[in-house]
Design a protein around this motif. Structure first.
Motif, PDB file in Angstrom:
ATOM      1  N   THR A  67       8.480   3.082  -1.094  1.00 57.93           N
ATOM      2  CA  THR A  67       7.408   2.864  -0.128  1.00 57.93           C
ATOM      3  C   THR A  67       6.228   3.816  -0.269  1.00 57.93           C
ATOM      4  O   THR A  67       5.210   3.605   0.393  1.00 57.93           O
ATOM      5  CB  THR A  67       7.949   2.954   1.308  1.00 57.93           C
ATOM      6  OG1 THR A  67       8.525   4.248   1.522  1.00 57.93           O
ATOM      7  CG2 THR A  67       8.977   1.859   1.569  1.00 57.93           C
ATOM      8  N   ARG A  70       2.385   2.908   0.106  1.00 60.59           N
ATOM      9  CA  ARG A  70       2.293   1.547   0.640  1.00 60.59           C
ATOM     10  C   ARG A  70       2.190   1.603   2.154  1.00 60.59           C
ATOM     11  O   ARG A  70       2.607   2.569   2.777  1.00 60.59           O
ATOM     12  CB  ARG A  70       3.527   0.735   0.250  1.00 60.59           C
ATOM     13  CG  ARG A  70       3.708   0.576  -1.243  1.00 60.59           C
ATOM     14  CD  ARG A  70       5.039  -0.111  -1.525  1.00 60.59           C
ATOM     15  NE  ARG A  70       5.344  -0.131  -2.927  1.00 60.59           N
ATOM     16  CZ  ARG A  70       5.244  -1.204  -3.699  1.00 60.59           C
ATOM     17  NH1 ARG A  70       4.842  -2.342  -3.195  1.00 60.59           N
ATOM     18  NH2 ARG A  70       5.546  -1.129  -4.973  1.00 60.59           N
ATOM     19  N   ASP A  74       3.482  -4.486   2.800  1.00 58.49           N
ATOM     20  CA  ASP A  74       3.946  -4.007   1.486  1.00 58.49           C
ATOM     21  C   ASP A  74       5.021  -2.932   1.640  1.00 58.49           C
ATOM     22  O   ASP A  74       6.009  -2.924   0.899  1.00 58.49           O
ATOM     23  CB  ASP A  74       2.786  -3.461   0.656  1.00 58.49           C
ATOM     24  CG  ASP A  74       1.842  -4.544   0.166  1.00 58.49           C
ATOM     25  OD1 ASP A  74       2.255  -5.720   0.123  1.00 58.49           O
ATOM     26  OD2 ASP A  74       0.694  -4.206  -0.178  1.00 58.49           O
TER      27      ASP A  74
END
Length: 183
Positions: A67, A70, A74
């Motif tokens: 992650t 993001r 997303d």
């Protein structure tokens, strides 16, 4: 190879992922008698605690890596993918992390907080207030856990692509989060 606590826990994690963890199986795998394990771990409860620590650290690392950089949808998709992949690859370790950590165990609580804070940060990106973010975290965890648990148990027998169903689940979660409420 010399027996250490780290080696005992690593072998236990592998056995847990295979669904065959017991002190007897662990001792046999390590080529020792069960009493020898107690020089390195404090019994089965301590071993489960250590497996939870390993699992939380590994899952946090996987989610964090997936992650980073993001946000929003997303980040949620990346988190969900990392979560599912970890649960599939390490079912025993995944099972070990399902209980809320004992807050009296500072090490376990800190490991749990690291993982929880990652998810909270992802969901804060949806602009939710603190309480709504907690509710959203519970909803996301419940949905993802339910899916991966049913999948692991062979609970999806209909002839439709399971990966697509998981993507749709994440889309539904995103739509709910985007609406600004978990109600």
């Amino acid at each position: 190879m010399r027996l250490t606590a780290d080696r005992v826990v690593a072998e236990a994690a592998d056995l847990a992922d295979r669904g065959t963890l017991s002190l007897a199986a662990l001792a046999e795998r390590l080529g020792v008698k069960v009493p020898s394990l107690y020089k390195h771990v404090g019994g089965l409860d301590d071993l489960h605690r250590r497996l939870a620590l390993v699992g939380m650290a590994e899952l946090a690392a996987a989610v964090g890596t997936a992650t980073v950089g993001r946000s929003g949808r997303d980040a949620l998709r990346a988190c969900a993918s990392a979560f599912r992949a970890y649960a599939k690859e390490h079912p025993g370790r995944y099972a070990a992390i399902q209980r809320a950590p004992d807050r009296a165990d500072a090490t376990l609580a800190a490991a749990g907080d690291t993982l929880t804070n990652l998810v909270l940060a992802i969901l804060h990106g949806y602009g939710l207030d603190d309480d709504e973010t907690v509710h959203a975290t519970r909803a996301v965890r419940s949905a993802l856990h339910g899916f991966v648990t049913l999948e692991a148990a062979g609970g999806f027998g209909l002839p439709v692509e399971i990966d697509t169903s998981y993507e749709r689940l994440v889309d539904l979660l995103d739509a709910g989060l985007t609406s600004g409420t978990t109600r």
